[in-house]
Scaffold this motif. Structure first.
Motif: not given
Length: 444
Positions: A269, A265, A277
């Motif tokens: 991002k 994630a 994400s």
């Protein structure tokens, strides 16, 4: 409900993934035309000889079965048996040949090349007059193992390589062996050519939120392998195809390792924005499907970049992608048919001998049709347990627990259309006429 141009045409370049192959099996087609699905015998069998695997792909279809989420026996699978004894496998193959099975895919479960008897198993399958194929992550596809597999002359070997770079591969599998696998693919092609095996070597890519931006890097790396093989050996036979299919989110799938999930994630991002994400986190924790944005992005890359790139290099690699799946996954919220017509055509056999009808539910408690360690296959196929399971899938599971779009979605759509048409023989004849001589006909 998906909109097809007609009941047998689907969008995209399917190649061997085409969902019309069953109509080239005369006996089974007769049963289908008469509505006697109870007489259908399994044409294609997925046989998982081991649960051992050196990868931990976050979207693994059997992650829940192997990680203890669905059974209280960590990393042991439902029964605790990681590997199928070779004598048991041979007996099962004998029974498959007896009931008329045409093709056996050695697959996961785990990583099939981690099974110490894999070459002997494939040779035995072939000796019984069955077609054999393999799905593998490619990391152990080398040396005596590779030669033994090729000696069985499988119809195809499909290597799953779901990244185009070291970093995305590590995030996907938890191992940093991308180049090892790429090298094994190259060497497998060279060795296949040296041994004159009639084996298609293809590479599969399961498109998801994490690797959608890596598609072109993947295609370029495979094209480099093609060029290297041609330059080093002068042989034009290299990779048969790249098969890019979108991920489906199954109830039993996914390795839920929180530290790894957080790392992935964070990567998304930092590199592509918070929306990617959050989409990944929803896939892992909420069971949501891949987004329409990501699926459209994948199709655009495939059609506008990957295919033109291969053409510009005069590549002989074919790129297959079931576009209809990409279109349907974000739109279909419930199955557009009221039963699973496909289940009787397939078996999935777990290392402990448990028999399942669906790759989505293999290894999941409550979906066993029987166990080949305790019963014969013929007894299982006519058992109340099996028919009760199929009824439960049709009456409840397909509407409440199955993913809206599964591996055999298109095949079910076609069979549902056949069920509703008055001119069944005409439709079957049209299918055979429009899709003659499909590749890998015994692997539905």
């Amino acid at each position: 409900m998906p909109r097809y141009k007609n009941v047998i045409e689907v969008e995209g370049n399917y190649g061997p993934l085409i969902p019309t192959k069953l109509f080239h099996h005369q006996t089974q087609t007769r049963h289908v035309a008469s509505g006697r699905y109870d007489l259908v015998k399994p044409l294609t069998v997925h046989l998982a000889p081991t649960l051992l695997c050196n990868h931990r792909c976050f979207f693994c279809t059997y992650g829940g079965c192997k990680s203890g989420r669905l059974a209280n026996n960590q990393e042991e699978g439902v029964s605790g048996k990681k590997e199928m004894p070779l004598d048991m496998l041979k007996r099962i193959v004998d029974e498959l040949a007896e009931v008329g099975t045409k093709g056996v895919i050695i697959t996961g479960g785990g990583e099939p090349t981690a099974y110490r008897h894999v070459a002997a198993a494939m040779a035995y399958i072939k000796s019984k007059g069955l077609d054999v194929a393999m799905n593998t992550n490619g990391s152990l596809l080398r040396g005596e193992t590779l030669d033994g597999i090729l000696a069985a002359n499988p119809r195809y070997i499909r290597v799953s390589l779901n990244a185009g770079s070291d970093e995305v591969h590590r995030l996907t599998t938890s191992l940093q062996n991308f180049e090892t696998i790429a090298g094994n693919i190259k060497n497998a092609i060279i060795r296949r050519n040296q041994l004159a095996a009639q084996t298609d070597i293809s590479v599969g890519y399961v498109v998801n939120t994490v690797n959608v931006h890596d598609i072109m890097s993947f295609v370029q790396r495979m094209a480099r392998i093609e060029e290297e093989v041609r330059t080093e050996t002068g042989n034009q036979e290299t990779i048969f195809s790249l098969q890019l299919r979108p991920v489906s989110n199954y109830e039993s799938s996914k390795h839920l390792h929180e530290e790894k999930i957080s790392e992935v994630a964070g990567y998304l991002k930092a590199n592509f924005g918070d929306s990617y994400s959050q989409e990944f986190l929803a896939f892992m924790h909420e069971g949501t499907q891949i987004s329409e944005r990501t699926l459209r992005q994948a199709v655009r890359i495939i059609e506008d970049e990957a295919i033109p790139f291969l053409k510009s290099r005069n590549s002989r690699i074919q790129l297959f992608y079931p576009k209809q799946k990409y279109l349907d996954i974000p739109k279909v919220r419930a199955k557009p048919y009221n039963r699973c017509y496909v289940c009787p055509f397939f078996l999935f056999i777990w290392p402990d001998g448990n028999v399942y009808h669906c790759i989505e539910w293999a290894g999941t408690p409550g979906f066993e049709a029987g166990n080949l360690g305790r019963e014969s296959l013929l007894d299982i196929l006519k058992s109340d347990q099996r028919f009760g399971l199929l009824r439960n899938i049709d009456e409840q599971i397909i509407h409440t627990r199955c993913a809206p779009i599964c591996a055999h979605h298109e095949m079910n759509v076609i069979l549902d259309s056949l069920e509703k048409t008055k001119d069944k023989q005409g439709m079957i004849a049209q299918i055979r006429r429009e899709f003659p001589n499909p590749r890998h006909v015994n692997f539905l």
